[in-house]
Design a protein around this motif. Structure first.
Motif, PDB file in Angstrom:
ATOM      1  N   PRO A 101       4.196   9.498  -9.557  1.00 35.66           N
ATOM      2  CA  PRO A 101       3.645   8.455  -8.680  1.00 35.66           C
ATOM      3  C   PRO A 101       2.421   8.922  -7.905  1.00 35.66           C
ATOM      4  CG  PRO A 101       6.014   8.671  -8.374  1.00 35.66           C
ATOM      5  CD  PRO A 101       5.600   9.794  -9.264  1.00 35.66           C
ATOM      6  N   ASN A 102       2.431  10.181  -7.471  1.00 36.17           N
ATOM      7  CA  ASN A 102       1.267  10.682  -6.728  1.00 36.17           C
ATOM      8  C   ASN A 102       0.005  10.601  -7.580  1.00 36.17           C
ATOM      9  OD1 ASN A 102       2.494  11.562  -4.197  1.00 36.17           O
ATOM     10  ND2 ASN A 102       3.569  13.061  -5.467  1.00 36.17           N
ATOM     11  N   ALA A 103       0.133  10.951  -8.842  1.00 34.97           N
ATOM     12  CA  ALA A 103      -1.029  10.921  -9.733  1.00 34.97           C
ATOM     13  C   ALA A 103      -1.519   9.493  -9.949  1.00 34.97           C
ATOM     14  CB  ALA A 103      -0.669  11.562 -11.077  1.00 34.97           C
ATOM     15  N   VAL A 104      -0.583   8.583 -10.147  1.00 35.62           N
ATOM     16  CA  VAL A 104      -0.987   7.191 -10.396  1.00 35.62           C
ATOM     17  C   VAL A 104      -1.641   6.586  -9.153  1.00 35.62           C
ATOM     18  CG1 VAL A 104      -0.160   4.878 -10.991  1.00 35.62           C
ATOM     19  CG2 VAL A 104       0.752   6.864 -12.188  1.00 35.62           C
ATOM     20  N   ILE A 105      -1.050   6.850  -7.999  1.00 35.07           N
ATOM     21  CA  ILE A 105      -1.644   6.330  -6.756  1.00 35.07           C
ATOM     22  C   ILE A 105      -3.062   6.872  -6.596  1.00 35.07           C
ATOM     23  CG2 ILE A 105      -1.487   6.379  -4.230  1.00 35.07           C
ATOM     24  CD1 ILE A 105       1.628   6.500  -4.618  1.00 35.07           C
ATOM     25  N   ARG A 106      -3.216   8.152  -6.895  1.00 39.40           N
ATOM     26  CA  ARG A 106      -4.540   8.775  -6.727  1.00 39.40           C
ATOM     27  C   ARG A 106      -5.544   8.197  -7.734  1.00 39.40           C
ATOM     28  NH1 ARG A 106      -2.633  13.512  -6.069  1.00 39.40           N
ATOM     29  NH2 ARG A 106      -2.634  13.342  -3.810  1.00 39.40           N
ATOM     30  N   GLY A 165      -0.172   4.408 -15.577  1.00 36.69           N
ATOM     31  CA  GLY A 165       1.089   5.139 -15.709  1.00 36.69           C
ATOM     32  C   GLY A 165       1.572   5.170 -17.150  1.00 36.69           C
ATOM     33  N   PRO A 166       2.484   4.251 -17.516  1.00 33.72           N
ATOM     34  CA  PRO A 166       3.060   4.275 -18.875  1.00 33.72           C
ATOM     35  C   PRO A 166       2.020   4.269 -19.991  1.00 33.72           C
ATOM     36  CG  PRO A 166       4.242   2.704 -17.500  1.00 33.72           C
ATOM     37  CD  PRO A 166       3.087   3.197 -16.682  1.00 33.72           C
ATOM     38  N   MET A 167       0.958   3.529 -19.840  1.00 39.61           N
ATOM     39  CA  MET A 167      -0.060   3.495 -20.906  1.00 39.61           C
ATOM     40  C   MET A 167      -0.621   4.880 -21.186  1.00 39.61           C
ATOM     41  SD  MET A 167      -1.095   0.776 -22.642  1.00 39.61           S
ATOM     42  CE  MET A 167      -2.857   0.524 -22.805  1.00 39.61           C
ATOM     43  N   LEU A 168      -0.703   5.706 -20.136  1.00 39.54           N
ATOM     44  CA  LEU A 168      -1.284   7.036 -20.288  1.00 39.54           C
ATOM     45  C   LEU A 168      -0.200   8.115 -20.366  1.00 39.54           C
ATOM     46  CD1 LEU A 168      -4.196   6.734 -17.664  1.00 39.54           C
ATOM     47  CD2 LEU A 168      -4.134   5.974 -20.049  1.00 39.54           C
ATOM     48  N   GLY A 169       1.049   7.705 -20.312  1.00 38.68           N
ATOM     49  CA  GLY A 169       2.138   8.682 -20.333  1.00 38.68           C
ATOM     50  C   GLY A 169       2.259   9.444 -19.029  1.00 38.68           C
ATOM     51  N   VAL A 170       1.809   8.859 -17.932  1.00 36.45           N
ATOM     52  CA  VAL A 170       1.844   9.523 -16.626  1.00 36.45           C
ATOM     53  C   VAL A 170       2.998   8.942 -15.810  1.00 36.45           C
ATOM     54  CG1 VAL A 170       0.593   9.938 -14.471  1.00 36.45           C
ATOM     55  CG2 VAL A 170      -0.641   9.922 -16.655  1.00 36.45           C
ATOM     56  N   LEU A 180       0.856  -1.190   0.000  1.00 31.25           N
ATOM     57  CA  LEU A 180       0.000   0.000   0.000  1.00 31.25           C
ATOM     58  C   LEU A 180       0.894   1.243   0.000  1.00 31.25           C
ATOM     59  CD1 LEU A 180      -2.655  -1.083   2.670  1.00 31.25           C
ATOM     60  CD2 LEU A 180      -2.665  -1.499   0.232  1.00 31.25           C
ATOM     61  N   TYR A 181       0.494   2.216  -0.798  1.00 28.72           N
ATOM     62  CA  TYR A 181       1.343   3.399  -0.999  1.00 28.72           C
ATOM     63  C   TYR A 181       0.573   4.680  -0.661  1.00 28.72           C
ATOM     64  CZ  TYR A 181       3.918  -0.073  -3.674  1.00 28.72           C
ATOM     65  OH  TYR A 181       4.582  -1.206  -4.061  1.00 28.72           O
ATOM     66  N   ARG A 182       1.336   5.686  -0.265  1.00 27.18           N
ATOM     67  CA  ARG A 182       0.761   7.003   0.057  1.00 27.18           C
ATOM     68  C   ARG A 182       1.198   8.027  -0.972  1.00 27.18           C
ATOM     69  NH1 ARG A 182       2.527   8.904   5.823  1.00 27.18           N
ATOM     70  NH2 ARG A 182       1.549  10.766   4.941  1.00 27.18           N
ATOM     71  N   THR A 183       0.337   9.025  -1.132  1.00 24.10           N
ATOM     72  CA  THR A 183       0.754  10.188  -1.912  1.00 24.10           C
ATOM     73  C   THR A 183       1.432  11.184  -0.967  1.00 24.10           C
ATOM     74  OG1 THR A 183      -1.445  11.111  -1.560  1.00 24.10           O
ATOM     75  CG2 THR A 183      -1.066   9.963  -3.634  1.00 24.10           C
ATOM     76  N   PHE A 184       2.131  12.147  -1.551  1.00 24.50           N
ATOM     77  CA  PHE A 184       2.820  13.130  -0.716  1.00 24.50           C
ATOM     78  C   PHE A 184       2.665  14.541  -1.260  1.00 24.50           C
ATOM     79  CE2 PHE A 184       5.088   9.318   0.617  1.00 24.50           C
ATOM     80  CZ  PHE A 184       5.046   9.486   1.979  1.00 24.50           C
ATOM     81  N   ASP A 185       1.506  14.819  -1.807  1.00 24.81           N
ATOM     82  CA  ASP A 185       1.392  16.148  -2.403  1.00 24.81           C
ATOM     83  C   ASP A 185       0.037  16.816  -2.174  1.00 24.81           C
ATOM     84  OD1 ASP A 185      -0.119  14.507  -3.972  1.00 24.81           O
ATOM     85  OD2 ASP A 185       0.596  15.312  -5.884  1.00 24.81           O
ATOM     86  N   ALA A 186      -0.790  16.258  -1.294  1.00 23.16           N
ATOM     87  CA  ALA A 186      -2.113  16.870  -1.126  1.00 23.16           C
ATOM     88  C   ALA A 186      -2.729  16.457   0.207  1.00 23.16           C
ATOM     89  CB  ALA A 186      -3.022  16.459  -2.282  1.00 23.16           C
ATOM     90  N   ALA A 187      -3.963  16.908   0.399  1.00 22.95           N
ATOM     91  CA  ALA A 187      -4.627  16.707   1.680  1.00 22.95           C
ATOM     92  C   ALA A 187      -4.967  15.250   1.954  1.00 22.95           C
ATOM     93  CB  ALA A 187      -5.900  17.551   1.720  1.00 22.95           C
ATOM     94  N   ASP A 188      -5.035  14.442   0.887  1.00 25.72           N
ATOM     95  CA  ASP A 188      -5.421  13.052   1.097  1.00 25.72           C
ATOM     96  C   ASP A 188      -4.215  12.139   1.277  1.00 25.72           C
ATOM     97  OD1 ASP A 188      -4.440  13.232  -1.417  1.00 25.72           O
ATOM     98  OD2 ASP A 188      -6.102  12.235  -2.428  1.00 25.72           O
ATOM     99  N   ASP A 189      -3.096  12.706   1.701  1.00 28.13           N
ATOM    100  CA  ASP A 189      -1.853  11.947   1.753  1.00 28.13           C
ATOM    101  C   ASP A 189      -1.882  10.778   2.728  1.00 28.13           C
ATOM    102  OD1 ASP A 189      -0.718  13.451  -0.160  1.00 28.13           O
ATOM    103  OD2 ASP A 189       0.552  14.639   1.153  1.00 28.13           O
TER     104      ASP A 189
END
Lengths: 94, 615
Positions: free
Chosen positions: B325-330, B317-322, B293-302
């Motif tokens: 990590p924060n975006a993918v986790i979210r 991620g790669p399929m969408l060119g993203v 399980l992973y956490r984001t580190f850039d917003a209120a829902d961290d």
């Protein structure tokens, strides 16, 4: 004569080393046995979980790949100057 | 009876009634449980021409003889339906406490018929059922619904759909204990029945024939399950695949236009482990503990921890060119809460992104490779079918492309309508075959043909007729694992999987069983899956790969320039049909049907094979 190869550690092996990518000079014969011994000297933490020093090969659960193409099954495989060897987990799924 | 409970619970949702059906031992041992028994029940209960989202389509939950025993990794169940995404067999596995609770109700399977008159929650307490209004949980995401329902039913386990299931998104999931039966859209089937959730409580014991013998054998398996064979899963989880696949040039990127990704290091399992890991947990009854399980580190829902598997990571991620990590986790968290299959969500979004890149407009809104801002709102729009784009993408990439036209089917990356998993078939030719012939569509779980490619036992860039035998054997092995049910992550913990699994099966059920019996059961299950598909309209043309994989060479990576031609794929498919003893056009022969005892086991088949013969 020595050959210079690049070794990249991936997966669990990377967690055990501070250097994910290493350049190693291998003396004659420049095979995977030689690479394992050299790697063990550079990264002692790999001995046991990743490197089987007694058999001079990888421990169970790991596999070599050459230049991103062929998986190497024979430790006698000779490497050539500039080769890139990947150390990967042999568990492929997920 | 040992191991099995020996009966099914049927529930008529239309009339809020239920009945029991005893299951013959012969059937149980022939199909084992899980996906195998589920395939038998689906074949028997599902009329071939049924609308997958109509009331006549059954939705089936199946446990297995190993569930609720002490065997490690066995707390799993199968969900079966005619897939609304593919129109073929739909099956999915999920894990953890719900499986144990289902088994303890005293049944091996739960078959849901009809549809509720209004949105409902089905309560099952042993053999008693009740339907309750779902008003208080309707519209809630999967986690909120589970929390609310477990407040009302504290000692129950819950399977629920999210908004995506409610709106019959074709790749909606069913969620339990934070895990998902993800693929083939069983959540949409549940939604079509106006069934928001099932709350289950069971008190029946599960009897084991030789408890002491099983304890001893399980102890050996547990020891191996915590050894080198599973170190990748325990230490890094499946996200470890991402960087390895990048280096091998088999990481599908930008909708399979590339095989390596510039952001691979940033998104790698190794990097996530160092920078985003929150905790590692395990399913019920599991000694491996692969769930990272992973956490984001850039917003209120961290603070929220989100489960990430390789397939989710690759698809979002790669399929969408993203590469953030924060975006993918979210995005992964959003898919879980909305009840969307992450692989199909990513695959369908990638198709839409390629449409935008090629100037094919899909409506007012657009999504573009590498741009994360619109993705969250697009996922919500898909789950709720709340915009033109969302409603289109809710159909999955195949149907969306068919509706859109303008050549967009050429970049819809699916097999039989199921979006591709994260294995580039042009660089993994045994897996290419496994993907093409899989009854449920592009699937990395019902065939482990990639093992041959990744082992060095074959040249992964070469197509050969002999790959047919490898793919068939792999399917049969996976069918057995999915029926016993054992987690695939321990398949390397056996010296001889069939023999040792048969010994374990005998210790549980008391029925003398050999490795060959299980091997034959695997072939039987694979064959019946195929025959289900034949009954609903399968043709030889359905066993194929996306056009891109057969017409474009690999653009980058160590396999740059490598191709997979249609002739190569056809060669391997022919080898597969021959290995199975099927006709050259891929139909099950009456000889194989009889040899596998399917003529007697499926005595009144809805879709029995005609008298085909290879000669």
């Amino acid at each position: 004569m020595t050959v210079e190869v690049t070794v990249e550690l991936l997966g669990p092996s990377r967690l055990l080393s501070s250097e994910p990518i290493l350049r190693l000079d291998l003396a004659d014969p420049p095979n995977l046995h030689a690479l394992v011994l050299k790697l063990a000297r550079r990264c002692p933490a790999l001995v046991g979980p990743v490197l089987d020093i007694e058999r001079q090969t990888l421990a169970e659960g790991h596999v070599f790949n050459l230049n991103g193409r062929n998986f190497l099954r024979r430790p006698e495989t000779l490497l050539t100057d500039g080769d890139r060897v990947l150390v990967l987990s042999s568990a492929a799924g997920g | 009876m040992y191991g099995h409970q020996g009966k099914i619970l049927h529930v008529d949702l239309t009339h809020a009634s239920a009945w029991e059906e005893p299951l013959a031992e012969e059937v149980l041992h022939a199909f084992i449980g899980g996906i195998g028994l589920g395939t038998y029940l689906l074949y028997r209960e599902c009329p071939p021409n049924v609308d997958p989202l109509g009331p006549d389509a059954p939705l089936i939950f199946v446990t297995s003889p190993f569930v609720a025993t002490s065997i490690t990794t066995s707390a799993k169940y199968a969900v079966m339906a005619k897939s609304p995404l593919t129109g073929f067999i739909g099956d999915s596995l999920s894990s953890s406490h719900l499986a144990v609770e289902l088994k303890r109700t005293g049944y091996d399977a739960l078959v849901l018929h009809g549809a509720c008159k209004a949105w409902s929650v089905l309560e099952i307490t042993d053999g008693e059922i009740a339907l309750h209004p779902a008003d208080s949980v309707l519209g809630l995401d999967t986690r909120a619904a589970e929390i609310a329902l477990r407040k009302s039913w504290p000692n129950y386990r819950v399977a629920t759909i999210g908004p995506a299931g409610e709106h019959q998104v074709k790749f909606a999931t069913i969620c339990n204990d934070g895990r998902h039966a993800g693929r083939t859209g069983t959540g949409a089937v549940m939604g079509s029945k106006r069934l928001k959730a099932i709350c289950v409580r069971g008190t029946h014991p599960v009897r084991v024939a030789d408890r002491a013998g099983l304890r001893e054998m399980n102890a050996r398996l547990i020891e191996r399950s915590t050894g080198p064979a599973t170190s990748k899963y325990r230490q890094l989880g499946t996200p470890a695949n991402l960087l390895a696949f990048d280096r091998l040039g088999v990481l599908p990127t930008l909708n399979f236009q590339q095989t390596t990704f510039d952001g691979a290091e940033r998104l790698s399992g190794e990097e996530l482990h160092a920078t985003h890991l929150s905790k590692v947990v395990a399913c019920a009854s599991c000694t491996v503990g692969c769930e990272h399980l992973y956490r984001t580190f850039d917003a209120a829902d961290d603070a929220e921890a989100t489960r990430l598997e390789y397939e989710t990571l690759f698809a979002l991620g790669p399929m969408l060119g993203v590469s953030d990590p924060n975006a993918v986790i979210r995005l992964a968290r959003q898919c879980d809460l909305l009840g969307l299959d992450t692989i199909s969500a990513g695959g369908t979004l990638a198709w839409a992104m390629e449409c935008a890149a090629r100037g094919v407009r899909l409506g007012e809104d657009e999504v573009r490779f590498g741009e994360v801002d619109a993705l969250g709102t697009t996922l919500v729009a898909i789950a709720n079918r709340s915009s033109r784009l969302g409603d289109l993408l809710a159909e999955g990439s195949r149907l969306a492309a068919e509706r859109t036209g303008r050549g967009s089917s050429a970049w819809a990356m699916h097999v039989k309508g199921l979006e591709m998993p994260g294995y580039e078939p042009r660089g993994l030719k045994t897996m290419a075959l496994g993907l093409a012939i899989s009854p449920r569509g592009a699937c990395h779980n019902r065939s482990a043909a990639y093992e041959a490619d990744f082992s060095g036992a074959v040249d992964r860039f070469t197509a050969e007729i002999g790959r047919g035998r490898i793919a068939a054997d792999s399917e049969d092995q996976e069918a057995v694992l999915d029926s016993l049910i054992l987690c695939k992550f321990i398949r390397k913990c056996f010296d001889d999987l069939y023999t040792e699994a048969a010994e374990m099966y005998e210790l549980v059920t008391g029925r003398p069983t050999t490795g060959d019996d299980l091997r034959k059961a695997g072939e039987r299950i694979s064959t019946l899956k195929k025959q289900f598909n034949v009954g609903v309209g399968w043709t030889r043309d359905d066993d194929t790969l996306p056009e891109r994989c057969l017409s474009e060479p690999l653009a980058d990576g160590p396999g740059a320039g490598e191709r997979l031609t249609r002739a190569e794929l056809d060669l391997m498919i022919g080898g597969y049909y021959a290995a199975r003893g099927w006709t050259e056009s891929g139909l099950v022969t009456s000889e194989r049907w009889q040899a596998l005892n399917l003529d007697s086991l499926c005595a009144a088949p809805l879709q029995a094979p005609q008298a085909y013969s290879r000669s």
